[in-house]
Design a protein around this motif. Structure first.
Motif, PDB file in Angstrom:
ATOM      1  N   PHE A  25       0.504  -1.383   0.494  1.00 33.41           N
ATOM      2  CA  PHE A  25      -0.160   0.270   0.171  1.00 33.41           C
ATOM      3  C   PHE A  25       0.686   1.050   0.049  1.00 33.41           C
ATOM      4  CE2 PHE A  25      -2.881   3.024   1.836  1.00 33.41           C
ATOM      5  CZ  PHE A  25      -3.437   3.274   1.598  1.00 33.41           C
ATOM      6  N   LEU A  26       1.430   1.339   0.998  1.00 35.64           N
ATOM      7  CA  LEU A  26       2.527   2.412   1.155  1.00 35.64           C
ATOM      8  C   LEU A  26       3.336   2.401  -0.477  1.00 35.64           C
ATOM      9  CD1 LEU A  26       4.395   2.041   4.273  1.00 35.64           C
ATOM     10  CD2 LEU A  26       1.938   3.287   3.402  1.00 35.64           C
ATOM     11  N   PHE A  27       4.096   1.550  -0.808  1.00 34.25           N
ATOM     12  CA  PHE A  27       5.008   1.476  -2.529  1.00 34.25           C
ATOM     13  C   PHE A  27       4.573   2.135  -3.503  1.00 34.25           C
ATOM     14  CE2 PHE A  27       7.375  -0.566  -5.732  1.00 34.25           C
ATOM     15  CZ  PHE A  27       8.096  -0.374  -5.501  1.00 34.25           C
ATOM     16  N   GLN A  28       2.593   1.513  -3.118  1.00 32.57           N
ATOM     17  CA  GLN A  28       2.052   1.657  -4.091  1.00 32.57           C
ATOM     18  C   GLN A  28       1.649   3.851  -4.398  1.00 32.57           C
ATOM     19  OE1 GLN A  28      -1.502   3.076  -4.520  1.00 32.57           O
ATOM     20  NE2 GLN A  28      -1.539   3.036  -2.330  1.00 32.57           N
ATOM     21  N   LEU A  29       1.697   3.947  -3.401  1.00 35.56           N
ATOM     22  CA  LEU A  29       0.681   5.222  -2.639  1.00 35.56           C
ATOM     23  C   LEU A  29       2.210   6.269  -2.628  1.00 35.56           C
ATOM     24  CD1 LEU A  29      -0.413   7.407  -1.066  1.00 35.56           C
ATOM     25  CD2 LEU A  29       1.032   6.800   0.797  1.00 35.56           C
ATOM     26  N   PHE A  30       3.915   5.620  -2.738  1.00 33.46           N
ATOM     27  CA  PHE A  30       4.155   6.863  -2.954  1.00 33.46           C
ATOM     28  C   PHE A  30       4.629   6.527  -4.447  1.00 33.46           C
ATOM     29  CE2 PHE A  30       9.423   6.317  -4.902  1.00 33.46           C
ATOM     30  CZ  PHE A  30       9.272   7.523  -4.894  1.00 33.46           C
ATOM     31  N   ALA A  31       4.553   5.894  -5.155  1.00 32.88           N
ATOM     32  CA  ALA A  31       4.494   6.155  -7.395  1.00 32.88           C
ATOM     33  C   ALA A  31       3.651   6.857  -7.538  1.00 32.88           C
ATOM     34  CB  ALA A  31       4.398   4.080  -7.012  1.00 32.88           C
ATOM     35  N   ARG A  32       2.550   6.896  -6.812  1.00 32.46           N
ATOM     36  CA  ARG A  32       1.070   7.102  -7.450  1.00 32.46           C
ATOM     37  C   ARG A  32       1.377   9.211  -6.654  1.00 32.46           C
ATOM     38  NH1 ARG A  32      -1.566   2.566  -7.072  1.00 32.46           N
ATOM     39  NH2 ARG A  32      -1.939   1.774  -9.379  1.00 32.46           N
ATOM     40  N   GLU A  33       2.106   9.049  -6.007  1.00 35.51           N
ATOM     41  CA  GLU A  33       2.561  10.758  -5.161  1.00 35.51           C
ATOM     42  C   GLU A  33       3.669  11.376  -5.730  1.00 35.51           C
ATOM     43  OE1 GLU A  33       3.112  13.292  -1.026  1.00 35.51           O
ATOM     44  OE2 GLU A  33       2.169  10.976  -1.300  1.00 35.51           O
ATOM     45  N   PHE A  34       4.256  10.592  -6.659  1.00 31.92           N
ATOM     46  CA  PHE A  34       5.949  10.894  -7.355  1.00 31.92           C
ATOM     47  C   PHE A  34       4.980  11.187  -8.630  1.00 31.92           C
ATOM     48  CE2 PHE A  34       9.336   9.394 -10.332  1.00 31.92           C
ATOM     49  CZ  PHE A  34       9.778  10.314  -9.863  1.00 31.92           C
ATOM     50  N   GLY A  62      -2.718  -9.938  -2.144  1.00 29.99           N
ATOM     51  CA  GLY A  62      -2.703  -9.305  -1.287  1.00 29.99           C
ATOM     52  C   GLY A  62      -2.107  -7.736  -2.296  1.00 29.99           C
ATOM     53  N   ASP A  63      -1.057  -7.953  -3.209  1.00 28.37           N
ATOM     54  CA  ASP A  63      -0.604  -6.733  -3.283  1.00 28.37           C
ATOM     55  C   ASP A  63      -1.218  -6.017  -4.412  1.00 28.37           C
ATOM     56  OD1 ASP A  63       1.773  -7.112  -1.736  1.00 28.37           O
ATOM     57  OD2 ASP A  63       2.589  -8.114  -3.501  1.00 28.37           O
ATOM     58  N   ARG A  64      -2.422  -6.621  -5.157  1.00 28.59           N
ATOM     59  CA  ARG A  64      -3.156  -6.214  -6.436  1.00 28.59           C
ATOM     60  C   ARG A  64      -4.789  -6.080  -4.959  1.00 28.59           C
ATOM     61  NH1 ARG A  64      -3.723  -7.027 -12.028  1.00 28.59           N
ATOM     62  NH2 ARG A  64      -1.319  -6.962 -11.830  1.00 28.59           N
ATOM     63  N   VAL A 104      -0.744 -10.690   5.223  1.00 31.54           N
ATOM     64  CA  VAL A 104      -1.633 -11.083   3.906  1.00 31.54           C
ATOM     65  C   VAL A 104      -2.632 -11.528   3.184  1.00 31.54           C
ATOM     66  CG1 VAL A 104       1.037 -11.516   3.764  1.00 31.54           C
ATOM     67  CG2 VAL A 104      -0.820 -13.244   4.465  1.00 31.54           C
ATOM     68  N   GLU A 105      -2.624 -11.735   2.233  1.00 28.61           N
ATOM     69  CA  GLU A 105      -3.975 -12.457   1.142  1.00 28.61           C
ATOM     70  C   GLU A 105      -3.799 -13.494   1.074  1.00 28.61           C
ATOM     71  OE1 GLU A 105      -7.637 -11.391  -1.929  1.00 28.61           O
ATOM     72  OE2 GLU A 105      -6.306  -9.957  -1.036  1.00 28.61           O
ATOM     73  N   ASP A 106      -4.676 -14.726   1.732  1.00 31.53           N
ATOM     74  CA  ASP A 106      -4.251 -16.144   1.142  1.00 31.53           C
ATOM     75  C   ASP A 106      -4.905 -15.690  -0.971  1.00 31.53           C
ATOM     76  OD1 ASP A 106      -6.848 -16.595   0.925  1.00 31.53           O
ATOM     77  OD2 ASP A 106      -6.534 -17.950   3.011  1.00 31.53           O
ATOM     78  N   SER A 107      -4.617 -17.142  -1.545  1.00 32.16           N
ATOM     79  CA  SER A 107      -5.627 -17.432  -2.434  1.00 32.16           C
ATOM     80  C   SER A 107      -6.457 -17.406  -2.651  1.00 32.16           C
ATOM     81  CB  SER A 107      -4.663 -19.053  -3.095  1.00 32.16           C
ATOM     82  OG  SER A 107      -4.951 -18.759  -4.315  1.00 32.16           O
TER      83      SER A 107
END
Length: 756
Positions: free
Chosen positions: A173-182, A411-413, A528-531
């Protein structure tokens, strides 16, 4: 005591071959598990660690995403899960002294097995421009290097932010937030190379790109079809679920080009009788030709319609759209074409039909054998058609079951790691953080490689994984990576990607799942989120491999502060201090995560909503589940060629190589083998034990060669061959991808054989 890592690469030029096994797991799996664990961790650490794997108060296995039931075994792990844990919890260490002794050229000459066996990376490492080896660097300076490169870009879209499926929900969540704020949606991830085809097909047909079944559904099913999947190696704990389904009366059909030991018989190591006798799982094995699955399911659909009274007319009328067009296309299905495409016999298909018609509750499970073809999305749509015909979605004991690989890839998606995000997600993110996310689509994995190759991207930041080892067209990919100005890898251990770099490179060592994570507010956990859509906590119990490691959320937060500076109003420091604050924000942005902190605190976590499963509501463009009617496709192979699928060995998880054996297939001591049907081998003049070069053929006329493979006569389907990746990724053209999903077509590679 744990053993030392290998000093030199083992010789792999003479693999030994024995007949394939007829059963999986059992005493052999227990012995192999304990041996590997002891080598990496020692006896006491092995016990302390393995007893916490997949427990409600423990850590989630860093291997596959198979779910756990509410009642857990004391040993809630499989052989390959134990290998994954042992590799992460190893006592071996990769220090700055190691890098001083091993220049980049040396690392580039090593095998992935040797690199991975060296142990955990202990400090941030930096390869300066023009340097010949990595050197230690402070965290502060490492983030400054990243900031220098990112802020110097002409556009944020010149940066690529890749995510591996091991990344936690909080870090993702933080990674995608950073990328989009960037300012970019360039968020390629490992899903692009595996189940992207599943997501594409399911979003269109049922309105959500995830499976619709639970573990309990598998236990209640009448019929389970396992297509293009090898659970015995890739998801071994699934065998326990299949065994339980069998004990309740379920029938199982396996559809695969190779016979696999796990589907023949499962010797459950949790019970004495299971270890001695085991349970036969397959009721019917359909040894299909590679890429023939769409033709098979299309003909089955035609035959179901023709059976009379076999379709669920009320469900079709009330809940589906497009039936008439689909039925007209199904009517055109042809026996002769299907037998050619599949290599099956008419009696085999008729037996499968009888089992489908006898089942009130059917589940179809699949993995890469369906998703990595040009026509992969159409194939999975055809699977959905079969289930819709008999009302097998939104019914207990029935539904779609794409079996995910890495432990939090789903979960990443869910957290927003996607290059084509939904507008509603971006709107919610912007409201919560007061930012303006970009709306243009970003690059997936294949397009990221093209962008690096063409000079349109200049920085690659990889949150875990082995980008170079996992991607297709190895020579093209490595040349593209070397054009980058900076490559950054957040890693626990070495892999091929650390040896193929941009002009400058960083290795940022991070905590693993097994490590305790203590921040300023105290001990943390991640989720985490499983299958199957269960979200639960994961808590490491070991002292970190080094005091110089940072967690993934801490790395993202500190990078964001260095790059975005005072212009960012996002409380990055608070997020690093206390992960509960991240989960509070997730709860306000992502539907289904309301009251996240309280719900995930419950033992076992909580299940995410799934409208088709829970309500028989289908959030598609039509508001209903959609039948589809794509033209039937299957690979056409020229005379004197075979169709190659890339696959894993049993001593492997994704690109991580635990050893040089493939025990169930009878292959030991080497990985450069190609499995060929004896009749095909006779026609091609390929003697068992001879050596050959594999050369792929593609419309661009470029020669792609994988040299020096030992021929193994093996009972694979006629016209087909199989060999391990990443060694054969070099044969997969970058632009040979699935329609719609753009997933590399690694299961459909036309090859010829030339003398080695």
């Amino acid at each position: 005591m744990a053993s030392k890592p290998p000093a030199g690469d083992p010789v792999q030029d003479a693999p030994q071959v024995a007949p394939p096994k007829q059963a999986a797991a059992g005493l052999a799996a227990i012995g192999h598990t304990l041996r590997i664990a002891q080598q990496q961790m020692g006896v006491a650490r092995t016990a302390r660690t393995l007893l916490k794997v997949n427990q409600k108060d423990g850590f989630d296995c860093p291997g596959c995403a198979w779910p756990e039931g509410d009642k857990r075994h004391t040993a809630e792990f499989c052989e390959n899960g134990a290998k994954a844990v042992a590799e992460e919890a190893t006592l071996r260490r990769v220090t700055p002294e190691f890098f001083a002794a091993h220049p980049l050229a040396d690392l580039a000459d090593r095998s992935g097995y040797w690199l991975g066996q060296q142990g955990r990376i202990t400090e941030p490492m930096y390869l300066p421009e023009g340097g010949d080896r990595y050197e230690a660097i402070s965290w502060e300076r490492a983030f400054a290097v990243i900031a220098e490169e990112l802020t110097a870009l002409a556009s944020p879209d010149e940066a690529l932010f890749y995510t591996s499926g091991r990344t936690s929900n909080e870090a993702a969540f933080l990674f995608q937030l950073f990328a989009r704020e960037f300012g970019t949606n360039n968020l390629p991830d490992c899903s692009n190379m595996c189940h992207e085809s599943s997501g594409s097909a399911l979003n269109e047909t049922i309105g959500i790109g995830k499976g619709s079944v639970s573990l309990e559904d598998l236990h209640r099913a009448d019929l389970i079809i396992v297509a293009g999947q090898n659970p015995g190696t890739n998801h071994p704990r699934m065998l326990s679920a299949l065994e339980q389904a069998k004990s309740a009366g379920a029938k199982i059909i396996s559809v695969n080009p190779l016979p696999e030991a796990g589907m023949e018989r499962f010797k459950n190591p949790q019970t004495p009788l299971g270890m001695l006798r085991g349970t036969a799982l397959n009721d019917l094995f359909l040894q299909i030709r590679i890429g023939g699955d769409q033709a098979l399911f299309r003909l089955l659909n035609k035959l179901v319609i023709e059976a009379g009274g076999a379709t669920d007319e009320a469900f079709i009328r009330e809940h589906t759209h497009g039936y008439e067009e689909f039925a007209a296309a199904a009517e055109e299905a042809d026996w002769a074409q299907t037998l050619t495409a599949t290599g099956l016999t008419r009696p085999e298909i008729e037996q499968a039909l009888a089992m489908v018609l006898a089942s009130e509750r059917t589940i179809v499970c699949w993995a890469m054998g369906l998703t990595q073809h040009k026509h992969a999305v159409a194939t999975i749509r055809e699977v959905v058609n079969l289930l819709l015909l008999r009302g097998n979605i939104g019914r207990p004991g029935a539904g779609v079951c794409p079996v995910r690989g890495h432990s939090n890839v789903q979960g990443d998606r869910t957290m927003g790691i996607f290059e084509r995000p939904a507008p509603a997600f971006l709107d919610a993110l912007d409201r919560e953080f007061g930012i303006t996310s970009p709306r243009g689509h970003g690059f997936d994995v294949v397009r990221s490689i093209e962008a690096l190759r063409d000079g349109k991207a200049k920085v690659l930041f990889a949150m875990g994984g082995n980008f170079v080892g996992a991607t297709p067209d190895t020579e093209v990919t490595e040349a593209a990576i070397r054009r980058a100005s900076l490559t950054v890898h957040v890693s626990t251990k070495l892999n091929r990607s650390h040896a193929v770099t941009g002009r400058r490179a960083l290795i940022l060592p991070t905590l693993g799942r097994t490590d305790k994570d203590v921040q300023a507010s105290g001990k943390q956990f991640v989720t985490v989120e499983d299958s199957m859509g269960m979200v639960h906590s994961s808590r490491g119990n070991l002292a970190p491999a080094s005091p110089h490691l940072l967690s993934e959320p801490a790395i993202v937060a500190r990078m964001a502060r260095a790059v975005l500076g005072a212009a960012s109003a996002t409380p990055w420091e608070d997020f690093e201090r206390d992960y509960a604050s991240i989960r509070d924000r997730i709860a306000r942005v992502i539907p289904g995560f309301e009251d996240f902190n309280a719900r995930v605190a419950r033992p076992g976590g909580f299940r995410l909503p799934h409208a088709p499963r829970d309500e028989r509501r289908f959030p598609t463009a039509t508001g209903k589940a959609n039948f589809t009617a794509a033209p039937v496709e299957y690979p056409k192979v020229p005379e004197g060629r075979l169709l190659l699928q890339t696959l894993r060995s049993h001593d492997q998880y994704n690109t991580t190589i635990y050893g040089l054996d493939d025990r169930y297939r009878g292959i030991t001591g080497g990985r450069r083998v190609v499995m060929v049907n004896p009749d095909d081998a006779a026609e091609l003049g390929l003697a068992d034990g001879s050596y050959t070069d594999l050369v792929s053929e593609w419309k661009d006329g470029v020669e792609r060669r994988a040299p020096g493979f030992r021929v193994v006569h093996y009972p694979t389907a006629r016209g087909c061959a199989a060999a391990y990746y990443p060694e054969t990724n070099v044969l997969v053209p970058l632009d040979s991808t699935a329609d719609t999903s753009n997933t590399p077509a690694s299961k459909s590679v036309v090859v010829r054989f030339e003398p080695a």
